[in-house]
Motif scaffolding. Structure first.
Motif, PDB file in Angstrom:
ATOM      1  N   VAL A  18       0.819  -1.206   0.000  1.00 52.74           N
ATOM      2  CA  VAL A  18       0.000   0.000   0.000  1.00 52.74           C
ATOM      3  C   VAL A  18       0.861   1.268   0.000  1.00 52.74           C
ATOM      4  CG1 VAL A  18      -1.742   1.278   1.286  1.00 52.74           C
ATOM      5  CG2 VAL A  18      -1.921  -1.193   1.096  1.00 52.74           C
ATOM      6  N   VAL A  19       1.885   1.306   0.842  1.00 54.35           N
ATOM      7  CA  VAL A  19       2.719   2.510   0.931  1.00 54.35           C
ATOM      8  C   VAL A  19       3.466   2.772  -0.381  1.00 54.35           C
ATOM      9  CG1 VAL A  19       4.665   3.564   2.140  1.00 54.35           C
ATOM     10  CG2 VAL A  19       2.874   2.411   3.440  1.00 54.35           C
ATOM     11  N   PRO A  20       4.108   1.769  -1.024  1.00 55.14           N
ATOM     12  CA  PRO A  20       4.734   2.056  -2.323  1.00 55.14           C
ATOM     13  C   PRO A  20       3.738   2.458  -3.410  1.00 55.14           C
ATOM     14  CG  PRO A  20       5.669   0.066  -1.396  1.00 55.14           C
ATOM     15  CD  PRO A  20       4.506   0.440  -0.543  1.00 55.14           C
ATOM     16  N   VAL A  21       2.543   1.887  -3.410  1.00 53.22           N
ATOM     17  CA  VAL A  21       1.537   2.260  -4.408  1.00 53.22           C
ATOM     18  C   VAL A  21       1.106   3.713  -4.209  1.00 53.22           C
ATOM     19  CG1 VAL A  21      -0.865   1.851  -5.115  1.00 53.22           C
ATOM     20  CG2 VAL A  21       0.711  -0.060  -4.887  1.00 53.22           C
ATOM     21  N   ILE A  22       0.929   4.125  -2.970  1.00 53.85           N
ATOM     22  CA  ILE A  22       0.569   5.518  -2.696  1.00 53.85           C
ATOM     23  C   ILE A  22       1.710   6.447  -3.103  1.00 53.85           C
ATOM     24  CG2 ILE A  22       0.102   7.163  -0.834  1.00 53.85           C
ATOM     25  CD1 ILE A  22      -1.484   4.939   0.550  1.00 53.85           C
ATOM     26  N   ALA A  23       2.949   6.053  -2.806  1.00 57.95           N
ATOM     27  CA  ALA A  23       4.101   6.877  -3.176  1.00 57.95           C
ATOM     28  C   ALA A  23       4.207   7.013  -4.694  1.00 57.95           C
ATOM     29  CB  ALA A  23       5.380   6.282  -2.602  1.00 57.95           C
ATOM     30  N   LEU A  24       3.971   5.926  -5.419  1.00 53.83           N
ATOM     31  CA  LEU A  24       3.991   5.994  -6.879  1.00 53.83           C
ATOM     32  C   LEU A  24       2.852   6.850  -7.421  1.00 53.83           C
ATOM     33  CD1 LEU A  24       5.013   2.420  -8.029  1.00 53.83           C
ATOM     34  CD2 LEU A  24       6.258   4.547  -8.359  1.00 53.83           C
ATOM     35  N   ALA A  25       1.696   6.773  -6.781  1.00 53.45           N
ATOM     36  CA  ALA A  25       0.565   7.582  -7.237  1.00 53.45           C
ATOM     37  C   ALA A  25       0.839   9.069  -7.023  1.00 53.45           C
ATOM     38  CB  ALA A  25      -0.703   7.164  -6.500  1.00 53.45           C
ATOM     39  N   VAL A  26       1.480   9.403  -5.903  1.00 52.58           N
ATOM     40  CA  VAL A  26       1.743  10.805  -5.595  1.00 52.58           C
ATOM     41  C   VAL A  26       2.917  11.339  -6.408  1.00 52.58           C
ATOM     42  CG1 VAL A  26       2.477  12.390  -3.772  1.00 52.58           C
ATOM     43  CG2 VAL A  26       0.741  10.664  -3.299  1.00 52.58           C
ATOM     44  N   PHE A  27       4.030  10.571  -6.446  1.00 49.96           N
ATOM     45  CA  PHE A  27       5.255  11.038  -7.083  1.00 49.96           C
ATOM     46  C   PHE A  27       5.481  10.430  -8.463  1.00 49.96           C
ATOM     47  CE2 PHE A  27       6.142  11.401  -2.502  1.00 49.96           C
ATOM     48  CZ  PHE A  27       6.351  12.756  -2.439  1.00 49.96           C
ATOM     49  N   GLY A  28       4.514   9.740  -9.019  1.00 48.96           N
ATOM     50  CA  GLY A  28       4.690   9.073 -10.303  1.00 48.96           C
ATOM     51  C   GLY A  28       4.994  10.024 -11.445  1.00 48.96           C
ATOM     52  N   GLY A  29       4.307  11.155 -11.487  1.00 47.88           N
ATOM     53  CA  GLY A  29       4.564  12.133 -12.538  1.00 47.88           C
ATOM     54  C   GLY A  29       5.955  12.723 -12.435  1.00 47.88           C
ATOM     55  N   LEU A  30       6.394  12.983 -11.221  1.00 45.79           N
ATOM     56  CA  LEU A  30       7.740  13.524 -11.013  1.00 45.79           C
ATOM     57  C   LEU A  30       8.798  12.513 -11.423  1.00 45.79           C
ATOM     58  CD1 LEU A  30       9.577  15.741  -9.792  1.00 45.79           C
ATOM     59  CD2 LEU A  30       9.408  14.511  -7.627  1.00 45.79           C
ATOM     60  N   ILE A  31       8.605  11.261 -11.035  1.00 42.88           N
ATOM     61  CA  ILE A  31       9.559  10.202 -11.399  1.00 42.88           C
ATOM     62  C   ILE A  31       9.602  10.034 -12.910  1.00 42.88           C
ATOM     63  CG2 ILE A  31      10.012   7.728 -11.212  1.00 42.88           C
ATOM     64  CD1 ILE A  31       8.805   7.885  -8.375  1.00 42.88           C
ATOM     65  N   ALA A  32       8.447  10.031 -13.541  1.00 48.23           N
ATOM     66  CA  ALA A  32       8.394   9.870 -15.002  1.00 48.23           C
ATOM     67  C   ALA A  32       9.060  11.039 -15.715  1.00 48.23           C
ATOM     68  CB  ALA A  32       6.947   9.726 -15.460  1.00 48.23           C
ATOM     69  N   SER A  33       8.870  12.252 -15.223  1.00 46.96           N
ATOM     70  CA  SER A  33       9.498  13.400 -15.873  1.00 46.96           C
ATOM     71  C   SER A  33      11.010  13.386 -15.688  1.00 46.96           C
ATOM     72  CB  SER A  33       8.905  14.702 -15.342  1.00 46.96           C
ATOM     73  OG  SER A  33       9.216  14.870 -13.978  1.00 46.96           O
ATOM     74  N   VAL A  34      11.496  12.971 -14.530  1.00 49.71           N
ATOM     75  CA  VAL A  34      12.947  12.879 -14.311  1.00 49.71           C
ATOM     76  C   VAL A  34      13.550  11.807 -15.197  1.00 49.71           C
ATOM     77  CG1 VAL A  34      14.704  12.238 -12.623  1.00 49.71           C
ATOM     78  CG2 VAL A  34      12.914  13.829 -11.984  1.00 49.71           C
ATOM     79  N   VAL A  35      12.900  10.649 -15.285  1.00 50.10           N
ATOM     80  CA  VAL A  35      13.402   9.571 -16.145  1.00 50.10           C
ATOM     81  C   VAL A  35      13.371  10.004 -17.608  1.00 50.10           C
ATOM     82  CG1 VAL A  35      12.896   7.230 -16.962  1.00 50.10           C
ATOM     83  CG2 VAL A  35      12.880   7.714 -14.532  1.00 50.10           C
ATOM     84  N   GLY A  36      12.310  10.661 -18.031  1.00 51.81           N
ATOM     85  CA  GLY A  36      12.227  11.154 -19.403  1.00 51.81           C
ATOM     86  C   GLY A  36      13.301  12.180 -19.711  1.00 51.81           C
ATOM     87  N   PHE A  37      13.593  13.061 -18.758  1.00 50.45           N
ATOM     88  CA  PHE A  37      14.647  14.059 -18.944  1.00 50.45           C
ATOM     89  C   PHE A  37      16.010  13.393 -19.090  1.00 50.45           C
ATOM     90  CE2 PHE A  37      17.933  16.738 -16.986  1.00 50.45           C
ATOM     91  CZ  PHE A  37      17.908  17.803 -17.862  1.00 50.45           C
ATOM     92  N   VAL A  38      16.284  12.403 -18.247  1.00 54.18           N
ATOM     93  CA  VAL A  38      17.578  11.713 -18.307  1.00 54.18           C
ATOM     94  C   VAL A  38      17.726  10.947 -19.622  1.00 54.18           C
ATOM     95  CG1 VAL A  38      18.950   9.864 -17.248  1.00 54.18           C
ATOM     96  CG2 VAL A  38      17.879  11.585 -15.811  1.00 54.18           C
ATOM     97  N   ILE A  39      16.665  10.268 -20.053  1.00 53.80           N
ATOM     98  CA  ILE A  39      16.722   9.528 -21.318  1.00 53.80           C
ATOM     99  C   ILE A  39      16.894  10.492 -22.491  1.00 53.80           C
ATOM    100  CG2 ILE A  39      15.337   8.112 -22.891  1.00 53.80           C
ATOM    101  CD1 ILE A  39      14.298   6.639 -20.440  1.00 53.80           C
ATOM    102  N   GLY A  40      16.181  11.614 -22.472  1.00 54.52           N
ATOM    103  CA  GLY A  40      16.342  12.620 -23.522  1.00 54.52           C
ATOM    104  C   GLY A  40      17.744  13.197 -23.554  1.00 54.52           C
ATOM    105  N   LEU A  41      18.323  13.439 -22.388  1.00 52.56           N
ATOM    106  CA  LEU A  41      19.690  13.959 -22.319  1.00 52.56           C
ATOM    107  C   LEU A  41      20.691  12.946 -22.861  1.00 52.56           C
ATOM    108  CD1 LEU A  41      21.154  16.489 -21.233  1.00 52.56           C
ATOM    109  CD2 LEU A  41      21.541  15.214 -19.127  1.00 52.56           C
ATOM    110  N   LEU A  42      20.522  11.678 -22.508  1.00 52.18           N
ATOM    111  CA  LEU A  42      21.412  10.643 -23.030  1.00 52.18           C
ATOM    112  C   LEU A  42      21.279  10.505 -24.545  1.00 52.18           C
ATOM    113  CD1 LEU A  42      21.136   7.838 -20.326  1.00 52.18           C
ATOM    114  CD2 LEU A  42      23.117   9.268 -20.831  1.00 52.18           C
TER     115      LEU A  42
END
Length: 72
Positions: A18-42
């Motif tokens: 439950v706690v990881p699912v809530i964390a992913l729901a709250v911070f999922g957009g932030l995590i996805a944008s950081v990963v997308g930025f890193v992949i775009g930079l690479l």
């Protein structure tokens, strides 16, 4: 009150599901944008390295074939 004290009486599925699912729901957009930025930079980095290597290859090919003009 520490985090460890809060989770002491909780069942295992609350801590590990439950706690990881809530964390992913709250911070999922932030995590996805950081990963997308890193992949775009690479990608941009690899593209620039490939373009520079191609330019060096072309320049060396043309300068080696035109050695009759003399060295600079």
């Amino acid at each position: 009150m520490a985090v460890r004290e809060i989770f002491t009486g909780m069942p295992w599925w609350v801590k590990w599901i439950v706690v990881p699912v809530i964390a992913l729901a709250v911070f999922g957009g932030l995590i996805a944008s950081v990963v997308g930025f890193v992949i775009g930079l690479l990608f941009k980095l690899l593209l620039s390295v490939a373009l520079i290597a191609g330019l060096v290859f072309v320049v060396r090919k043309f300068t080696s074939s035109s050695n009759s003009r003399g060295d600079w």
